[in-house]
Motif scaffolding. Structure first.
Motif, PDB file in Angstrom:
ATOM      1  N   GLU A 293      58.888  39.762  73.076  1.00  0.00           N
ATOM      2  CA  GLU A 293      58.974  40.875  74.135  1.00  0.00           C
ATOM      3  C   GLU A 293      59.076  42.030  73.878  1.00  0.00           C
ATOM      4  N   ILE A 294      59.925  42.491  72.604  1.00  0.00           N
ATOM      5  CA  ILE A 294      59.387  44.048  72.605  1.00  0.00           C
ATOM      6  C   ILE A 294      58.468  43.969  72.159  1.00  0.00           C
ATOM      7  N   ALA A 295      57.781  43.387  70.497  1.00  0.00           N
ATOM      8  CA  ALA A 295      56.998  43.072  69.928  1.00  0.00           C
ATOM      9  C   ALA A 295      55.537  43.468  70.907  1.00  0.00           C
ATOM     10  N   SER A 296      55.317  42.893  72.012  1.00  0.00           N
ATOM     11  CA  SER A 296      54.238  43.014  72.891  1.00  0.00           C
ATOM     12  C   SER A 296      53.948  43.801  73.873  1.00  0.00           C
ATOM     13  N   CYS A 297      55.034  45.479  73.342  1.00  0.00           N
ATOM     14  CA  CYS A 297      54.542  46.725  74.342  1.00  0.00           C
ATOM     15  C   CYS A 297      53.667  47.307  72.817  1.00  0.00           C
ATOM     16  N   PHE A 298      53.437  47.072  72.238  1.00  0.00           N
ATOM     17  CA  PHE A 298      52.563  47.260  70.988  1.00  0.00           C
ATOM     18  C   PHE A 298      51.363  47.008  70.825  1.00  0.00           C
ATOM     19  N   SER A 299      50.155  48.402  71.051  1.00  0.00           N
ATOM     20  CA  SER A 299      49.052  48.037  70.709  1.00  0.00           C
ATOM     21  C   SER A 299      49.184  49.058  69.837  1.00  0.00           C
ATOM     22  N   ALA A 300      47.222  48.909  69.439  1.00  0.00           N
ATOM     23  CA  ALA A 300      46.573  50.298  68.011  1.00  0.00           C
ATOM     24  C   ALA A 300      45.631  51.128  69.160  1.00  0.00           C
ATOM     25  N   TRP A 301      45.234  52.789  68.810  1.00  0.00           N
ATOM     26  CA  TRP A 301      44.939  53.406  69.627  1.00  0.00           C
ATOM     27  C   TRP A 301      45.200  54.788  68.691  1.00  0.00           C
ATOM     28  N   GLY A 302      45.085  55.087  68.714  1.00  0.00           N
ATOM     29  CA  GLY A 302      44.555  57.409  68.144  1.00  0.00           C
ATOM     30  C   GLY A 302      44.920  57.169  66.742  1.00  0.00           C
ATOM     31  N   GLY A 303      45.129  59.082  66.256  1.00  0.00           N
ATOM     32  CA  GLY A 303      45.368  59.068  65.342  1.00  0.00           C
ATOM     33  C   GLY A 303      46.588  58.910  64.843  1.00  0.00           C
ATOM     34  N   THR A 304      46.509  59.042  63.365  1.00  0.00           N
ATOM     35  CA  THR A 304      48.046  58.923  62.745  1.00  0.00           C
ATOM     36  C   THR A 304      48.224  59.811  62.497  1.00  0.00           C
ATOM     37  N   SER A 305      49.453  60.822  63.231  1.00  0.00           N
ATOM     38  CA  SER A 305      50.275  62.025  62.536  1.00  0.00           C
ATOM     39  C   SER A 305      51.720  61.234  61.995  1.00  0.00           C
ATOM     40  N   LEU A 306      52.059  60.959  60.628  1.00  0.00           N
ATOM     41  CA  LEU A 306      53.145  60.717  60.184  1.00  0.00           C
ATOM     42  C   LEU A 306      54.653  61.254  59.923  1.00  0.00           C
ATOM     43  N   SER A 307      54.348  62.539  60.113  1.00  0.00           N
ATOM     44  CA  SER A 307      54.978  64.404  60.586  1.00  0.00           C
ATOM     45  C   SER A 307      55.734  64.066  62.052  1.00  0.00           C
ATOM     46  N   ALA A 308      55.292  63.124  62.900  1.00  0.00           N
ATOM     47  CA  ALA A 308      55.656  63.045  64.417  1.00  0.00           C
ATOM     48  C   ALA A 308      56.285  62.855  64.775  1.00  0.00           C
ATOM     49  N   PRO A 309      57.019  61.580  63.752  1.00  0.00           N
ATOM     50  CA  PRO A 309      58.360  61.337  64.781  1.00  0.00           C
ATOM     51  C   PRO A 309      59.112  62.073  63.970  1.00  0.00           C
ATOM     52  N   VAL A 310      59.681  62.429  62.625  1.00  0.00           N
ATOM     53  CA  VAL A 310      60.380  63.408  61.991  1.00  0.00           C
ATOM     54  C   VAL A 310      60.170  65.028  62.698  1.00  0.00           C
ATOM     55  N   GLU A 311      58.671  65.098  63.274  1.00  0.00           N
ATOM     56  CA  GLU A 311      58.898  66.774  64.222  1.00  0.00           C
ATOM     57  C   GLU A 311      59.716  66.564  65.477  1.00  0.00           C
ATOM     58  N   TRP A 312      60.005  65.194  65.596  1.00  0.00           N
ATOM     59  CA  TRP A 312      60.676  65.425  67.612  1.00  0.00           C
ATOM     60  C   TRP A 312      62.213  64.782  66.671  1.00  0.00           C
ATOM     61  N   LEU A 313      62.413  64.456  65.885  1.00  0.00           N
ATOM     62  CA  LEU A 313      63.904  64.593  65.411  1.00  0.00           C
ATOM     63  C   LEU A 313      64.615  65.881  64.869  1.00  0.00           C
TER      64      LEU A 313
END
Length: 504
Positions: A394-414
């Protein structure tokens, strides 16, 4: 505010200078040849990827193998990828490279990589392409002859075209394995299993055919390709004889032919699919269960089979240890995650694997992790959906691919939330190009969480790394199997250590 900007600029100037550009012309780093080799062998895809056409991608991966001067390491890495990473095509290509440079080493490890005629057929195809070596040569033909000498009737029946290729290449004398060679070249059915196969091809008696399938242990592919008219009872016999992966792959065929109209047959299939020992021995990637789940059509018993596949997926990662501490899971859902994993005809994309790994890890954290799906920015809407789901599927079904890649975004969120975590785990291809670089954000975040370690689980073989080797608080793990989750929960150095400890 001005002062903070100045100090940030000074800190970022002190970072190691990038030594390459990634696929998006964004600064990146090179790492060791050993890491590049492991990345290629465990994540190498021959599909058209988001950033590279298949031919370009394969050419780049083969160059990595050619640049590896330590042939003993290459041999160990090839064995690791085949036996523990459960990949096939690139380890076989690695074996071709070894055969070109060190025939003696090739002879020692060939049977660990080419485990059946289908593998040998791919080995021969790669040699014929002349991308690695010119032709096959005497040492290769000698090893193929050895494989023919020890070949079983089962493999000859299951892979007749591959065996024919092996025979045409190596020109064995008929005495090497008379029954196999005469079956392939003269269509003679001398061996015990071959005699049962002849019954399949000539008989129209259902009971006689079923008895031949049972007594001969004849494989699914041989039966469906040989019997003149498949009946419900013949399909039923195949169900009880199917190896685990064959069962998973052919649920629709069994269902559409009425096999699961019988409650007894359905009970057997559910029991077999969820059997822990069978799951463990199958060595299937978690995404294989996901594919079967997604592809399952509507027929009697389909809902029970869907539930069984969910249970099997959960059990397939049951051996991954639980993870203590505070965990942030950064799941890459950018456009490049739309790349197919195994080939252009694959129905599974990188974003599916990201979802599966995220779901598995959520279930393995003792405390509720912080889930941070990201593309241009963190997708809190997807995170909210994840928290509402109960199973990995069920968790896997939440994901799809779209948009640019900001690998720093989750770090910035933290950083914005002032959230120190013990583990920062990202599932990604590392091809960042939006916002600040990961290394800049990570260096700043370490002031908030000085003990945090980052694990970048790399799913594609681009080899554009966001940090250099000297940053020992950021670890790279390569592969598609559930083993990558185990390395996170134990020690990331275990992956390379396991490679080095392989005996040749």
């Amino acid at each position: 505010m001005k002062r903070k900007t100045v100090w940030r600029e000074l800190r970022e100037r002190a970072l190691p200078k990038p030594d390459r550009l990634n696929k998006e012309e964004f600064p990146a780093y090179e790492r060791t040849v050993e890491e590049d080799v492991l990345a290629v062998l465990t994540t190498g895809s021959t599909a058209n990827l988001f950033y590279a056409r298949a031919t370009e991608n394969v050419k780049e991966m083969l160059e990595v193998l050619k640049k590896c001067e330590d042939l003993e390491f290459l041999a160990k890495a090839v064995i690791y990828a085949r036996e523990k990473g459960f990949t096939r095509t690139l380890p076989i290509a690695g074996l071709v490279e070894i055969s070109r440079r060190e025939p003696a080493l090739f002879r020692k490890i060939a049977d660990r990589i080419c485990q059946n005629p289908h593998d040998w057929q791919q080995f021969i195809d790669i040699c014929r392409s002349r991308t690695i070596r010119q032709g096959l040569g005497r040492s290769v033909k000698e090893v193929i002859l050895k494989a023919i000498a020890g070949m079983s009737e089962y493999h000859a029946m299951k892979y007749p075209r591959a065996v024919e290729d092996m025979i045409n290449i190596s020109h064995p004398h008929e005495s090497l394995n008379p029954r196999i060679i005469r079956y392939i070249k003269k269509k003679e059915h001398e061996g015990e299993q071959f005699r049962y196969l002849k019954i399949l091809k000539t008989s129209e008696n259902e009971d006689e055919i079923i008895q031949a399938i049972t007594d001969g242990g004849l494989p699914y592919e041989v039966v469906t390709g040989s019997v003149k008219r498949m009946t419900p009872k013949i399909w039923e016999r195949l169900l009880y004889q199917a190896p685990y992966f064959n069962l998973i792959r052919n649920l629709n065929n069994f269902g559409k032919n009425g096999v699961f109209d019988s409650m007894e047959n359905l009970d057997y299939a559910v029991s077999r699919i969820t059997d822990e020992k069978a799951i463990r021995q199958s060595r299937l990637f978690p995404f294989r269960f996901y594919i079967a789940y997604q592809m399952l059509e509507d027929f009697r018993g389909a809902e029970r089979l869907r539930n069984a596949l969910q249970v099997a997926l959960e059990k397939s990662v049951a051996n991954v240890p639980e993870l203590d501490g505070k965990v942030a899971i950064a799941s890459d859902v950018s456009g490049s995650m739309s790349s197919n994993l195994t080939g252009d005809y694959s129905v599974v994309q990188c974003c599916d694997l990201v979802g599966l790994f995220t779901g598995c890890l959520v279930k393995k954290c003792r405390d509720l992790p912080i889930v941070l799906p990201f593309e241009w920015d963190v997708r809190e809407d997807i995170a909210s959906q994840v928290y509402e789901k109960k199973t990995v599927m069920e968790i896997a079904s939440c994901f799809s691919a779209w948009g640019g890649t900001s690998l720093s975004a989750p770090v910035e969120w933290l950083m914005r939330k002032r959230e120190p975590v013990d583990y920062f785990i990202a599932f990604t291809d590392n091809e960042e190009w939006v916002g600040r670089s990961f290394i800049e954000a990570w260096t700043e975040y370490r002031e908030i969480a000085p003990e945090c370690r980052a694990y970048l689980v790399t799913l594609l073989p681009y080899r554009d790394y966001p940090v250099p080797p000297e940053m020992n608080d950021v670890h790279f793990i390569f592969g598609w199997s559930d083993a990558v989750l185990r390395y996170i929960t134990t020690d990331p150095a275990d992956q390379m250590r396991e490679v080095m400890e392989i005996e040749i």
